[in-house]
Design a protein around this motif. Structure first.
Motif, PDB file in Angstrom:
ATOM      1  N   SER A 100       0.167   3.690  -5.036  1.00 59.42           N
ATOM      2  CA  SER A 100       0.501   2.274  -4.783  1.00 59.42           C
ATOM      3  C   SER A 100      -0.238   1.332  -5.956  1.00 59.42           C
ATOM      4  CB  SER A 100       0.157   1.914  -3.668  1.00 59.42           C
ATOM      5  OG  SER A 100       0.098   0.467  -3.342  1.00 59.42           O
ATOM      6  N   GLY A 101       0.391   0.288  -6.253  1.00 60.90           N
ATOM      7  CA  GLY A 101      -0.055  -0.753  -7.205  1.00 60.90           C
ATOM      8  C   GLY A 101      -0.854  -1.668  -6.276  1.00 60.90           C
ATOM      9  N   ILE A 102      -0.861  -1.633  -5.058  1.00 59.13           N
ATOM     10  CA  ILE A 102      -1.444  -2.603  -4.226  1.00 59.13           C
ATOM     11  C   ILE A 102      -3.029  -2.403  -3.847  1.00 59.13           C
ATOM     12  CG2 ILE A 102      -1.415  -3.486  -1.881  1.00 59.13           C
ATOM     13  CD1 ILE A 102       1.545  -3.211  -1.695  1.00 59.13           C
ATOM     14  N   LYS A 103      -3.857  -3.338  -4.265  1.00 66.37           N
ATOM     15  CA  LYS A 103      -5.336  -3.060  -3.796  1.00 66.37           C
ATOM     16  C   LYS A 103      -5.721  -2.827  -2.469  1.00 66.37           C
ATOM     17  CE  LYS A 103      -9.936  -5.087  -5.146  1.00 66.37           C
ATOM     18  NZ  LYS A 103     -10.612  -6.188  -5.550  1.00 66.37           N
ATOM     19  N   ARG A 104      -6.174  -1.541  -2.545  1.00 68.33           N
ATOM     20  CA  ARG A 104      -6.575  -1.213  -0.998  1.00 68.33           C
ATOM     21  C   ARG A 104      -7.956  -1.833  -0.638  1.00 68.33           C
ATOM     22  NH1 ARG A 104      -9.749   2.932   0.858  1.00 68.33           N
ATOM     23  NH2 ARG A 104      -8.971   3.996   3.049  1.00 68.33           N
TER      24      ARG A 104
ATOM     25  N   TYR B 250       2.779   1.106   1.939  1.00 70.95           N
ATOM     26  CA  TYR B 250       2.484   0.946   3.492  1.00 70.95           C
ATOM     27  C   TYR B 250       1.208   1.486   3.825  1.00 70.95           C
ATOM     28  CZ  TYR B 250       7.580   0.065   3.940  1.00 70.95           C
ATOM     29  OH  TYR B 250       8.921  -0.424   4.039  1.00 70.95           O
ATOM     30  N   MET B 251       0.727   2.791   3.574  1.00 67.78           N
ATOM     31  CA  MET B 251      -0.394   3.492   3.706  1.00 67.78           C
ATOM     32  C   MET B 251      -1.532   2.594   3.253  1.00 67.78           C
ATOM     33  SD  MET B 251       0.784   7.372   3.116  1.00 67.78           S
ATOM     34  CE  MET B 251      -0.414   8.208   3.978  1.00 67.78           C
ATOM     35  N   VAL B 252      -1.544   1.946   1.958  1.00 64.32           N
ATOM     36  CA  VAL B 252      -2.658   1.148   1.525  1.00 64.32           C
ATOM     37  C   VAL B 252      -2.962  -0.058   2.413  1.00 64.32           C
ATOM     38  CG1 VAL B 252      -3.221  -0.205  -0.211  1.00 64.32           C
ATOM     39  CG2 VAL B 252      -2.462   2.012  -0.791  1.00 64.32           C
TER      40      VAL B 252
ATOM     41  N   ILE C  78      -2.450   5.426  13.984  1.00 64.65           N
ATOM     42  CA  ILE C  78      -1.718   6.143  13.046  1.00 64.65           C
ATOM     43  C   ILE C  78      -1.966   5.229  11.748  1.00 64.65           C
ATOM     44  CG2 ILE C  78      -0.057   7.208  14.472  1.00 64.65           C
ATOM     45  CD1 ILE C  78       2.013   4.876  14.047  1.00 64.65           C
ATOM     46  N   ALA C  79      -2.342   3.793  12.100  1.00 64.86           N
ATOM     47  CA  ALA C  79      -2.318   2.914  10.821  1.00 64.86           C
ATOM     48  C   ALA C  79      -3.795   3.300  10.296  1.00 64.86           C
ATOM     49  CB  ALA C  79      -2.456   1.718  11.732  1.00 64.86           C
ATOM     50  N   HIS C  80      -4.741   3.553  11.078  1.00 63.48           N
ATOM     51  CA  HIS C  80      -5.879   3.961  10.562  1.00 63.48           C
ATOM     52  C   HIS C  80      -6.112   5.299   9.738  1.00 63.48           C
ATOM     53  CE1 HIS C  80     -10.057   5.403  10.745  1.00 63.48           C
ATOM     54  NE2 HIS C  80     -10.511   4.196  10.173  1.00 63.48           N
ATOM     55  N   LYS C  81      -5.133   6.045  10.207  1.00 58.12           N
ATOM     56  CA  LYS C  81      -5.159   7.619   9.584  1.00 58.12           C
ATOM     57  C   LYS C  81      -4.315   7.159   8.359  1.00 58.12           C
ATOM     58  CE  LYS C  81      -5.858  11.968   9.252  1.00 58.12           C
ATOM     59  NZ  LYS C  81      -5.328  12.253   8.042  1.00 58.12           N
ATOM     60  N   ALA C  82      -3.374   6.575   8.305  1.00 55.20           N
ATOM     61  CA  ALA C  82      -2.541   6.306   6.949  1.00 55.20           C
ATOM     62  C   ALA C  82      -3.384   5.568   6.066  1.00 55.20           C
ATOM     63  CB  ALA C  82      -1.401   5.456   7.236  1.00 55.20           C
ATOM     64  N   TRP C  83      -4.281   4.583   6.497  1.00 53.02           N
ATOM     65  CA  TRP C  83      -5.103   3.857   5.634  1.00 53.02           C
ATOM     66  C   TRP C  83      -6.211   4.788   5.051  1.00 53.02           C
ATOM     67  CZ3 TRP C  83     -10.325   3.066   6.256  1.00 53.02           C
ATOM     68  CH2 TRP C  83     -10.985   2.043   5.435  1.00 53.02           C
ATOM     69  N   LYS C  84      -6.690   5.419   5.671  1.00 53.14           N
ATOM     70  CA  LYS C  84      -7.871   6.753   5.424  1.00 53.14           C
ATOM     71  C   LYS C  84      -7.203   7.449   4.344  1.00 53.14           C
ATOM     72  CE  LYS C  84     -11.499   9.662   7.669  1.00 53.14           C
ATOM     73  NZ  LYS C  84     -11.687  10.297   8.671  1.00 53.14           N
ATOM     74  N   ASP C  85      -6.019   8.067   4.688  1.00 46.40           N
ATOM     75  CA  ASP C  85      -5.366   9.080   3.701  1.00 46.40           C
ATOM     76  C   ASP C  85      -4.914   8.363   2.414  1.00 46.40           C
ATOM     77  OD1 ASP C  85      -5.598  10.948   5.736  1.00 46.40           O
ATOM     78  OD2 ASP C  85      -3.370  10.632   6.321  1.00 46.40           O
ATOM     79  N   SER C  86      -4.969   6.909   2.118  1.00 50.87           N
ATOM     80  CA  SER C  86      -4.534   6.502   0.966  1.00 50.87           C
ATOM     81  C   SER C  86      -5.505   6.080   0.028  1.00 50.87           C
ATOM     82  CB  SER C  86      -3.818   5.145   1.251  1.00 50.87           C
ATOM     83  OG  SER C  86      -4.750   4.372   1.864  1.00 50.87           O
ATOM     84  N   MET C  87      -7.002   6.781   0.314  1.00 48.78           N
ATOM     85  CA  MET C  87      -7.855   6.430  -0.371  1.00 48.78           C
ATOM     86  C   MET C  87      -7.867   6.501  -1.910  1.00 48.78           C
ATOM     87  SD  MET C  87     -11.909   8.074  -0.091  1.00 48.78           S
ATOM     88  CE  MET C  87     -12.026   7.409   1.442  1.00 48.78           C
ATOM     89  N   HIS C  88      -6.881   7.685  -2.238  1.00 48.13           N
ATOM     90  CA  HIS C  88      -6.861   7.929  -3.827  1.00 48.13           C
ATOM     91  C   HIS C  88      -5.459   7.441  -4.150  1.00 48.13           C
ATOM     92  CE1 HIS C  88     -10.814   9.777  -3.809  1.00 48.13           C
ATOM     93  NE2 HIS C  88     -10.434  10.805  -2.696  1.00 48.13           N
TER      94      HIS C  88
ATOM     95  N   ASP D 162      -6.058   4.574 -11.114  1.00 45.25           N
ATOM     96  CA  ASP D 162      -7.146   5.098 -11.567  1.00 45.25           C
ATOM     97  C   ASP D 162      -7.371   6.694 -11.314  1.00 45.25           C
ATOM     98  OD1 ASP D 162      -7.765   2.641 -12.644  1.00 45.25           O
ATOM     99  OD2 ASP D 162      -9.157   2.232 -11.091  1.00 45.25           O
ATOM    100  N   SER D 163      -6.842   6.576 -10.055  1.00 47.63           N
ATOM    101  CA  SER D 163      -6.964   8.268  -9.539  1.00 47.63           C
ATOM    102  C   SER D 163      -5.928   8.979 -10.265  1.00 47.63           C
ATOM    103  CB  SER D 163      -6.948   8.346  -8.104  1.00 47.63           C
ATOM    104  OG  SER D 163      -7.976   7.742  -7.404  1.00 47.63           O
ATOM    105  N   ARG D 164      -4.758   8.372 -10.326  1.00 49.53           N
ATOM    106  CA  ARG D 164      -3.559   8.898 -10.905  1.00 49.53           C
ATOM    107  C   ARG D 164      -3.726   9.314 -12.320  1.00 49.53           C
ATOM    108  NH1 ARG D 164       2.275   8.337 -12.282  1.00 49.53           N
ATOM    109  NH2 ARG D 164       3.485   9.548 -11.216  1.00 49.53           N
TER     110      ARG D 164
END
Length: 322
Positions: free
Chosen positions: A132-136, A251-253, A304-314, A318-320
């Motif tokens: 995602s290009g959206i800042k987490r 969405y996850m971010v 589910i929102a918290h887990k999706a956010w947590k999974d989106s850490m990378h 930059d990571s890509r």
């Protein structure tokens, strides 16, 4: 004459100049360069141009197979077999161009599995996840959903392959407490059907707002007003298996509860009742049930929102890049 009459002349001239600049930069630059190609028009231009480019040791041309359009043309096929389908003119042309690229990044791994059948591509293929290009946000914000005023959002391309028909049919069964915000580019061959669906929904007083195609930098603020984000899908082979929508990563971010169609493409990053809530693909009633379930279950929405956010850490560029 067609370009002038259709208003596309400026767009054509701008792209042509851009291609010329890049073309000569590749030839004269003393540095090692990487050229990333993504869109359909770029794919065909550089597929042709790469045949005539000298000194390929100085640069590499990479195609990112994010939306593999040559497969969409054959979406009725359940088994893309190169020996059977290679005589198709359009497909063969696309494959010939693919072979001219130095590397091919396959975003969904299913694309890798299909392209790997071609012996001329075996050493050029790599799998790389979308981001995602959206800042987490640094911290997760707890969600408090109210059934009295529930806002759902869909942000992405609007087409039959995106399950938009199911989305409209689902909202026929929801009351006035539910609102839907739609944002994205409507595909030209879907425009008439979209207008019909919207008129039908308006006649039933369904709260559906289409806000148009927004710049990417505005997506975060538009998503922020929504309580739940939707990742619907069509049921064609292409839609179910070969897509990796960037909206899913956005969405996850965002750290919002997500409702997603249960299909192989979505299962790559989503898990039912873990980081999203699934609905049965092609079943508008099942989508309605999932929306209502999240609307009355704050604990599940936050889980589910918290887990999706947590999974989106990378899930960032930059990571890509690394």
């Amino acid at each position: 004459w067609f370009l002038i009459r259709s208003g596309k002349a400026i767009h054509f001239i701008r792209n042509f100049i851009m291609y010329l600049i890049v073309f000569f930069t590749l030839i004269i630059s003393r540095n090692k360069l990487l050229l990333f190609v993504r869109s359909k028009s770029q794919f065909y231009f550089w597929g042709k141009a790469s045949k005539f480019l000298p000194f390929r040791i100085k640069y590499k041309i990479i195609f990112e197979a994010h939306d593999v359009f040559m497969f969409k043309e054959m979406e009725d096929s359940k088994n893309l077999n190169f020996e059977i389908d290679y005589d198709l003119k359009y497909f063969k042309k696309s494959m010939n161009y693919l072979e001219r690229f130095d590397y091919i990044i396959c975003v969904p791994d299913e694309v890798y599995n299909i392209l790997n059948s071609n012996k001329n591509l075996k050493n050029k293929l790599f799998v790389l996840q979308n981001v995602s290009g959206i800042k987490r946000s640094k911290n997760f914000r707890k969600i408090n959903i109210s059934q009295n005023n529930l806002i759902l959002g869909y942000f992405g391309s609007i087409d039959s392959a995106d399950g938009i028909v199911d989305l409209f049919n689902s909202f026929k069964n929801l009351g006035q407490n539910y609102s839907l915000v739609l944002a994205g580019r409507i595909k030209s061959d879907f425009l008439d059907q979209f207008n019909y669906l919207k008129e039908e929904a308006d006649a039933l007083n369904a709260n559906i707002s289409y806000i148009g195609s927004k710049p990417y930098y505005q997506m975060k603020s538009n998503m922020n007003i929504c309580d739940i984000l939707l990742s619907t899908s069509g049921d064609s082979f292409y839609a179910k298996n070969l897509r990796s929508p960037i909206k899913n990563y956005d969405y996850m971010v965002m750290g919002k509860p997500i409702i997603a169609a249960d299909c192989p493409a979505n299962r790559k990053i989503f898990a039912d009742n873990v980081n999203s809530l699934f609905y049965k693909l092609g079943d508008a009633g099942s989508l309605t049930d999932s929306i209502q379930e999240l609307g009355r279950n704050n604990d599940l929405a936050n889980k589910i929102a918290h887990k999706a956010w947590k999974d989106s850490m990378h899930f960032n560029y930059d990571s890509r890049a690394r």
